[in-house]
Every structure is written in C-alpha cells, then in structure tokens.
Design an enzyme around this catalytic site. Structure first.
Site, PDB file in Angstrom:
ATOM      1  CG  ASP A  29      -2.089   0.978   1.023  1.00  0.00           C
ATOM      2  OD1 ASP A  29      -2.581   1.094  -0.126  1.00  0.00           O
ATOM      3  OD2 ASP A  29      -2.498   1.636   1.985  1.00  0.00           O
TER       4      ASP A  29
ATOM      5  CG  PHE B 112       3.163   2.892 -11.600  1.00  0.00           C
ATOM      6  CD1 PHE B 112       2.246   3.047 -10.583  1.00  0.00           C
ATOM      7  CD2 PHE B 112       4.373   2.265 -11.309  1.00  0.00           C
ATOM      8  CE1 PHE B 112       2.516   2.590  -9.294  1.00  0.00           C
ATOM      9  CE2 PHE B 112       4.656   1.792 -10.025  1.00  0.00           C
ATOM     10  CZ  PHE B 112       3.717   1.964  -9.026  1.00  0.00           C
TER      11      PHE B 112
ATOM     12  CG  HIS C 288       7.662   4.899  -2.420  1.00  0.00           C
ATOM     13  ND1 HIS C 288       8.271   5.208  -3.613  1.00  0.00           N
ATOM     14  CD2 HIS C 288       6.388   4.566  -2.736  1.00  0.00           C
ATOM     15  CE1 HIS C 288       7.384   5.082  -4.594  1.00  0.00           C
ATOM     16  NE2 HIS C 288       6.245   4.693  -4.087  1.00  0.00           N
TER      17      HIS C 288
HETATM   18  P1  ITT Z   1      -3.370  -1.922  -5.417  1.00  0.00           P
HETATM   19  O1  ITT Z   1      -4.090  -1.268  -4.236  1.00  0.00           O
HETATM   20  O2  ITT Z   1      -4.161  -2.962  -6.101  1.00  0.00           O
HETATM   21  O3  ITT Z   1      -1.991  -2.399  -5.035  1.00  0.00           O
HETATM   22  P2  ITT Z   1      -3.169   0.797  -6.412  1.00  0.00           P
HETATM   23  O4  ITT Z   1      -2.518   1.360  -7.631  1.00  0.00           O
HETATM   24  O5  ITT Z   1      -4.548   1.287  -6.071  1.00  0.00           O
HETATM   25  O6  ITT Z   1      -3.120  -0.799  -6.540  1.00  0.00           O
HETATM   26  P3  ITT Z   1      -2.168   2.012  -3.965  1.00  0.00           P
HETATM   27  O7  ITT Z   1      -3.513   2.198  -3.351  1.00  0.00           O
HETATM   28  O8  ITT Z   1      -1.064   1.562  -3.080  1.00  0.00           O
HETATM   29  O9  ITT Z   1      -2.211   0.989  -5.177  1.00  0.00           O
HETATM   30  O10 ITT Z   1      -1.658   3.301  -4.710  1.00  0.00           O
HETATM   31  C1  ITT Z   1      -2.040   4.584  -4.319  1.00  0.00           C
HETATM   32  C2  ITT Z   1      -1.813   5.517  -5.473  1.00  0.00           C
HETATM   33  O11 ITT Z   1      -0.442   5.840  -5.532  1.00  0.00           O
HETATM   34  C3  ITT Z   1      -2.211   4.991  -6.846  1.00  0.00           C
HETATM   35  O12 ITT Z   1      -2.776   6.090  -7.540  1.00  0.00           O
HETATM   36  C4  ITT Z   1      -0.896   4.555  -7.476  1.00  0.00           C
HETATM   37  O13 ITT Z   1      -0.899   4.728  -8.883  1.00  0.00           O
HETATM   38  C5  ITT Z   1       0.063   5.530  -6.816  1.00  0.00           C
HETATM   39  N1  ITT Z   1       1.374   4.923  -6.609  1.00  0.00           N
HETATM   40  C6  ITT Z   1       1.675   3.854  -5.839  1.00  0.00           C
HETATM   41  N2  ITT Z   1       2.978   3.581  -5.900  1.00  0.00           N
HETATM   42  C7  ITT Z   1       3.510   4.511  -6.733  1.00  0.00           C
HETATM   43  C8  ITT Z   1       4.805   4.757  -7.219  1.00  0.00           C
HETATM   44  O14 ITT Z   1       5.821   3.970  -6.914  1.00  0.00           O
HETATM   45  N3  ITT Z   1       4.992   5.790  -8.042  1.00  0.00           N
HETATM   46  C9  ITT Z   1       3.967   6.581  -8.396  1.00  0.00           C
HETATM   47  N4  ITT Z   1       2.713   6.420  -8.009  1.00  0.00           N
HETATM   48  C10 ITT Z   1       2.479   5.377  -7.186  1.00  0.00           C
END
Ligand code: ITT
Length: 209
Positions: free
Chosen positions: A61, A166, A192
């Site tokens: 997360d 992404f 992170h």
């Molecule tokens: P899952 O919950 O299925 O893992 P998700 O993309 O919804 O997929 P998160 O809730 O953890 O995952 O992500 C929160 C947001 O942060 C989401 O819009 C992601 O695209 C973004 N995000 C997560 N990790 C990132 C990264 O390494 N670089 C840029 N954006 C990221």
C-alpha cells in the site's frame, strides 16, 4: 512462491525486479479500510489476502503525502489519481510556499505463522491499533500476525516529466530527476517501494533460511 498482492502491474514490475522470480502477482482487490495511516490498511489487506490465497502474501500500500496539503492525498492517493488526476495535484501545489512531499510504501507480510516482536515502530503502531479495534479494524480478532515494512522517499512536486514508471512518478522529483525519468532499477534504488523491499528482503531471507 510469494504472492505479491496488487492490481497494479507497475508495482509488480518493481517487486520482481527487486525480489526475482520467486514472486508472482496475485491480482486480488482487498477491502481498503479508512485510516490516516497506510500500516493498518496494508495489515488488514494482508490478512484478507492470506485467507483468500491460503499461501504467503505480501500486500503493497502506497501514497503520496504533500507537505503543503498537510499530507493529502496520502491514503486517498489512488482515488485522487483516478478522479482529478496527477496534473491537478501538481497544479494545487504550484503556488504553495513549499513543493516538498514524501512517497510512502508499506509492505504487509502474512503467512499464517507467528513472528518475533518487531522493533519497527510501524509494527508497534499497528499492534496498538489492533489491540484497540481488533486486527481487522472491525472488532474481529482472527489472530493472524502481520509483519510491516515501510519505505519513504522525500522529494518535490514538479510539472510532469518522463514517461517511465506509473501513477504519480512524472510529478515526483528526487535528486533532480522525476521517478518517471528513471528506469526500474534506478527507481528501486531510491524509491519508497525499493526501500521497503530492501527491509523485507533482509528479513525474509533470515526467515526462510
Ligand atoms: P493496489 O491497491 O491494487 O496495489 P493501487 O494502484 O490502487 O493498486 P495504492 O492504493 O497503493 O495501489 O496506490 C495509491 C496511489 O499511488 C495509486 O494512484 C498509485 O498509482 C500511486 N502509486 C503507488 N505507488 C507509486 C509509485 O511507486 N509511483 C507513483 N505512483 C504510485
């Protein structure tokens, strides 16, 4: 085999680049509880995913915490990306006194077995919360232990640059480059997620030795 629980192929790319082929994506959409902290959300997700898979799981997360917005969007980063989009987040910060921000990632591991108490404060926070509300945050207590690993990268919100990565990568700059201007290996070295994966990999190696 370790199940990396996410619907996001970008996360899987980074996790497999770091952990190798012993990791497979488990495309499972666990319930994300409402919390100001990522730890309890990931812990709750790991318990649900473990019950679903009946095999070791690692839930990821993540969230972007913008200083000028008092940490927003934080745990709501996914919803905010889907609704207003990353350009509008960048525009909100454009006139602010500070463009500083942090990206956080919490990995939550569950394999149905117990662990030694962890000195990691985020794990203690989770256990305090679990003691107050039950580990699922809903008053239930299925006693499934979860181990948490957190990674943080600090940086600045900038106008979008780069086409790698992404999510918020194009607007998050670290040491002069956005995360979208780095390849997967370069991003893992500073990000992170890379930092959380490093903590997890060290612990997991000991556990599976
Ligand atoms: P899952 O919950 O299925 O893992 P998700 O993309 O919804 O997929 P998160 O809730 O953890 O995952 O992500 C929160 C947001 O942060 C989401 O819009 C992601 O695209 C973004 N995000 C997560 N990790 C990132 C990264 O390494 N670089 C840029 N954006 C990221």
């Amino acid at each position: 085999m370790l199940n990396y629980v996410t619907t996001n192929p970008g996360k899987v790319r980074e996790a497999t680049d770091y952990l190798g082929d012993d990791v497979a994506q488990l495309d499972f959409d666990y319930v994300e509880i409402q919390s100001a902290e990522l730890g309890p959300i990931a812990a709750r997700g790991a318990r649900e995913a473990y019950r679903h898979a009946d095999a070791p799981v690692l839930v990821d997360d993540a969230g972007l915490f913008v200083d000028a917005l008092d940490g927003f969007p934080g745990p709501y980063s996914s919803y905010v990306e889907e609704t207003v989009g990353i350009e509008r987040v960048q525009a909100l910060v454009d006139d602010a006194a500070t463009h500083r921000a942090a990206f956080r990632c919490v990995l939550a591991y569950c394999d149905g077995d117990g662990f030694d108490a962890s000195p990691d404060p985020i794990d203690r926070d989770d256990r305090i919360e679990a003691a107050a509300t039950g580990p699922d945050g809903d008053g239930s207590d299925d006693g499934l232990p979860v181990k948490l690993f957190e990674g943080i990268v600090r940086g600045r919100i900038v106008e979008p640059r780069g086409d790698g990565g992404f999510g918020y990568d194009p607007i998050f700059e670290h040491n002069g480059r956005t995360l979208a201007e780095m390849n997967t290996e370069e991003k893992n070295a500073v990000s992170h997620r890379g930092r959380a994966l490093a903590k997890f990999a060290e612990w997991y190696q000991e556990r599976t030795r």
